[in-house]
Design a protein around this motif. Structure first.
Motif, PDB file in Angstrom:
ATOM      1  N   VAL A  33      11.963  10.013  -0.586  1.00 46.26           N
ATOM      2  CA  VAL A  33      13.119  10.075   0.317  1.00 46.26           C
ATOM      3  C   VAL A  33      14.304  10.601  -0.471  1.00 46.26           C
ATOM      4  CG1 VAL A  33      14.426   8.795   2.053  1.00 46.26           C
ATOM      5  CG2 VAL A  33      12.347   7.811   1.098  1.00 46.26           C
ATOM      6  N   VAL A  34      15.052  11.476   0.137  1.00 51.29           N
ATOM      7  CA  VAL A  34      16.296  11.916  -0.490  1.00 51.29           C
ATOM      8  C   VAL A  34      17.456  11.461   0.376  1.00 51.29           C
ATOM      9  CG1 VAL A  34      17.658  13.864  -1.307  1.00 51.29           C
ATOM     10  CG2 VAL A  34      15.178  13.914  -1.520  1.00 51.29           C
ATOM     11  N   ASN A  92       0.817  -1.217   0.000  1.00 50.94           N
ATOM     12  CA  ASN A  92       0.000   0.000   0.000  1.00 50.94           C
ATOM     13  C   ASN A  92       0.850   1.266   0.000  1.00 50.94           C
ATOM     14  OD1 ASN A  92       0.762  -0.711   2.651  1.00 50.94           O
ATOM     15  ND2 ASN A  92      -0.797   0.657   3.504  1.00 50.94           N
ATOM     16  N   VAL A  93       2.111   1.130   0.350  1.00 51.42           N
ATOM     17  CA  VAL A  93       2.991   2.294   0.350  1.00 51.42           C
ATOM     18  C   VAL A  93       4.272   1.943  -0.398  1.00 51.42           C
ATOM     19  CG1 VAL A  93       4.213   3.997   1.766  1.00 51.42           C
ATOM     20  CG2 VAL A  93       2.109   2.953   2.628  1.00 51.42           C
ATOM     21  N   ILE A  94       4.697   2.851  -1.279  1.00 50.03           N
ATOM     22  CA  ILE A  94       6.006   2.654  -1.889  1.00 50.03           C
ATOM     23  C   ILE A  94       6.862   3.887  -1.641  1.00 50.03           C
ATOM     24  CG2 ILE A  94       5.182   1.059  -3.667  1.00 50.03           C
ATOM     25  CD1 ILE A  94       5.384   3.289  -5.693  1.00 50.03           C
ATOM     26  N   ALA A  95       8.154   3.644  -1.527  1.00 48.97           N
ATOM     27  CA  ALA A  95       9.090   4.754  -1.325  1.00 48.97           C
ATOM     28  C   ALA A  95       9.745   5.077  -2.649  1.00 48.97           C
ATOM     29  CB  ALA A  95      10.139   4.374  -0.289  1.00 48.97           C
ATOM     30  N   ASN A  96      10.052   6.343  -2.810  1.00 45.41           N
ATOM     31  CA  ASN A  96      10.748   6.782  -4.009  1.00 45.41           C
ATOM     32  C   ASN A  96      12.088   7.388  -3.623  1.00 45.41           C
ATOM     33  OD1 ASN A  96      11.437   7.679  -6.581  1.00 45.41           O
ATOM     34  ND2 ASN A  96      10.389   9.645  -6.287  1.00 45.41           N
ATOM     35  N   ALA A  97      13.143   6.965  -4.317  1.00 48.54           N
ATOM     36  CA  ALA A  97      14.446   7.605  -4.139  1.00 48.54           C
ATOM     37  C   ALA A  97      14.421   8.884  -4.960  1.00 48.54           C
ATOM     38  CB  ALA A  97      15.557   6.683  -4.607  1.00 48.54           C
ATOM     39  N   ALA A  98      13.962   9.964  -4.320  1.00 52.29           N
ATOM     40  CA  ALA A  98      13.662  11.197  -5.042  1.00 52.29           C
ATOM     41  C   ALA A  98      14.892  12.088  -5.166  1.00 52.29           C
ATOM     42  CB  ALA A  98      12.554  11.952  -4.301  1.00 52.29           C
TER      43      ALA A  98
END
Length: 556
Positions: free
Chosen positions: A226-227, A158-164
DNA sequence: GTTCTAGAAC
DNA sequence: GTTCTAGAAC
């Protein structure tokens, strides 16, 4: 200190690789088959039968509802691709952070995802996770496209993280481009609503609109950007191989990410309240406040999370010593995460000491006697260091933890009135010296400097410090919230109306009197110097402008 | 917040 | 050529 060197290719990863079915069928099949568990034992996962009680990670969408519904965060390895962070160090940090969080998340799961089953970071993490005996039901690795985990991988997250990137913009390459592309316009818009930019080490939670393909197709309800730290000299904010700082930032990044996920889980009420709170206070104490300073005390962290979306791992100092009795509601729901203003919060962090300047003065005005015009228990008045007009002073609140207009609630109404009254007093003092001046009192929607402050500024804008579009528009668009309107809004709605920085500060340049448009700042300024048109009627109403009776008759 | 400066705009 | 903006760094 913990980064013990290990061999490049841990034995278990080789055995895992070998045990991946040698199938070149469809990539989907391969990805599914390559679904790996923290234990490192793959062979039994290649098929559909998993261990007793284990997640049907490879199963169809119609699998066990209770398991399928477990909140799950899928995240890529942060900083190890384009940002070239050392894989050994990164894998240590991932496992370390996962170990701290995974048992505090109820039935929620964490999944490290990579596109390739040859991924070295996956094998390193698998090995280290199994060495630490991390529960493989709650944390495992997965090979697949993070934007197609459900449709192609059969894994519901339901949640995904992005390496932004720090601008939170689409493009670039890798995961960021893929996630923004898959999320569609809806993700871009939703992201902008939460934050404009993000410093390394921070994360921002973005609730995904139901119009996003990621939501419809994959069942993703939130994306957490996330950075991480950057070790690539070709990219912004490169740390030049400084792994002391790099590791710290990467740790912060994962803490922010997992705290963000925890806040989502908590808001979905699938966890007993205590567990997350305990977790957060534990994390906070262990890393961020070795000095044991009491943490801040937001009365509703969930609400604040939603509004600002930032999950900072680094706490700014918000001890409860000052004005504690009026602010600390001791709400049982109080989170321990300190969330700063969304736009300047990211900028404010450790490296933005300038953003702390007003806070420092407000808290210890006696140490800045030369800057301060007036001190009371509630506020200090000072000349703006870079005045944007002939007269420009700031009335700064001395309340701990009240950083900006977004933080203002009904209980601050008296403070707003005090600030307004003092602002008026100073405007009138200046008017006494020069009756041709006209003043406006107001707040910036998203201030760059921490600590709530009221601008009292003369409307000549005759200053060498007014240099660019942002300067002008911050005082001459709806981004500038008139003090009288703010008090009215807080009184009737409980909070002030805020205007978006991006849209307001990039607007065309218009004279604040006659509303004529000008191509650039120098041309605008030369026009403004000579324009004697009366002010727009909205400004002349409700006491938004402060001026002498003589000037009123001219303008009316 | 400012400063510096590359490069766009003129 | 100069002026001006806007992004990066602080």
């Amino acid at each position: 200190m913990k980064f013990l060197k290990k061999t490049d290719a841990p034995a278990s990863s080789e055995s895992i690789s070998k045990s991946i079915p040698d199938s070149n069928a469809s990539q989907i099949t391969e990805e599914k088959d390559a679904c790996l568990k923290g234990t490192g034992s793959l062979s039994e996962n290649a098929g559909r039968e998993l261990k007793e009680g284990e997640e049907p990670v490879v199963g169809s969408a119609g699998g066990d509802v209770s398991l399928k519904d477990a909140p799950t965060l899928a995240f890529p390895s942060i900083s190890t691709a384009d940002f070239q962070f050392d894989l050994e160090k990164a894998s240590d940090i991932i496992v370390d952070k996962v170990a701290k969080f995974v048992n505090k998340l109820g039935n929620a799961r964490l999944v490290l995802v990579d596109l390739s089953h040859k991924s070295k970071i996956l094998s390193l993490v698998r090995t280290k996770a199994s060495e630490k005996n991390i529960d493989s039901n709650k944390f495992f690795t997965f090979v697949g496209d993070i934007t197609r985990l459900h449709s192609e991988g059969g894994l519901h997250c339901n949640v995904i993280a992005n390496a932004a990137n720090w601008r939170l913009k689409p493009g670039g390459g890798g995961v960021n481009a893929a996630i923004f592309s898959a999320g569609g316009q809806a993700l871009e818009v939703a992201t902008k609503e939460q934050a404009k930019s993000l410093l390394p080490g921070n994360a921002v939670v973005v609730p995904l609109p139901s119009t996003s393909p990621l939501f419809c197709r994959e069942g993703v309800t939130h994306v957490i950007h996330v950075v991480g730290p950057n070790m690539n000299p070709q990219r912004p904010n490169c740390l030049n191989n400084d792994y002391i700082k790099g590791c710290k930032v990467l740790q912060e990044a994962y803490t922010s990410l997992f705290e963000g996920f925890a806040s989502i889980v908590r808001s979905q009420s699938k966890l007993p309240k205590g567990s997350i709170e305990n977790l957060q206070s534990k994390m906070t104490e262990s890393q961020d406040h070795p000095d044991g300073i009491p943490k801040d005390h937001f009365t509703n962290s969930d609400q604040k999370n939603k509004r600002e979306g930032l999950h900072k791992s680094e706490r700014s100092k918000r001890s409860k010593g000052y004005r504690d009795e009026t602010e600390d509601a001791s709400d049982s729901n109080a989170g321990k995460v300190n969330l700063s203003n969304k736009s300047d919060g990211s900028r404010t962090k450790s490296c933005g000491s300038w953003a702390q300047a007003l806070y420092n003065i407000a808290m210890q005005p006696e140490k800045h006697r030369d800057a301060v015009l007036e001190i009371s228990d509630d506020v200090v008045v000072l000349n703006d260091l870079y005045p944007k007009a002939q007269r420009h002073v700031l009335v700064v609140a001395r309340y701990e933890g009240l950083d900006c207009l977004a933080d203002v609630r009904k209980e601050h109404l008296q403070l707003l009135r005090t600030m307004h009254a003092l602002g008026l007093k100073w405007a009138e003092k200046f008017l006494h010296d020069d009756s041709s001046l006209v003043f406006r009192l107001g707040y910036h929607s998203e201030p760059s400097m921490r600590q709530l402050h009221l601008h009292v500024i003369s409307q000549d804008f005759d200053s060498t410090h007014l240099k660019n579009k942002k300067h002008w528009n911050s005082f001459n668009t709806a981004f500038f919230r008139d003090s009288v309107d703010v008090m009215e809004e807080v009184s009737s709605n409980g909070k002030a109306i805020l205007k978006d920085e991006d849209s307001m500060l990039s607007m065309e340049l218009r004279c604040h009197r006659c509303r004529s448009a000008h191509p650039n700042i120098p041309r605008l300024k030369s026009h403004v110097t000579n324009c004697r048109a009366s002010f727009p009627s909205t400004l002349l109403q409700k006491g938004r402008l402060v001026l002498t009776p003589c000037n009123v008759s001219i303008d009316a």
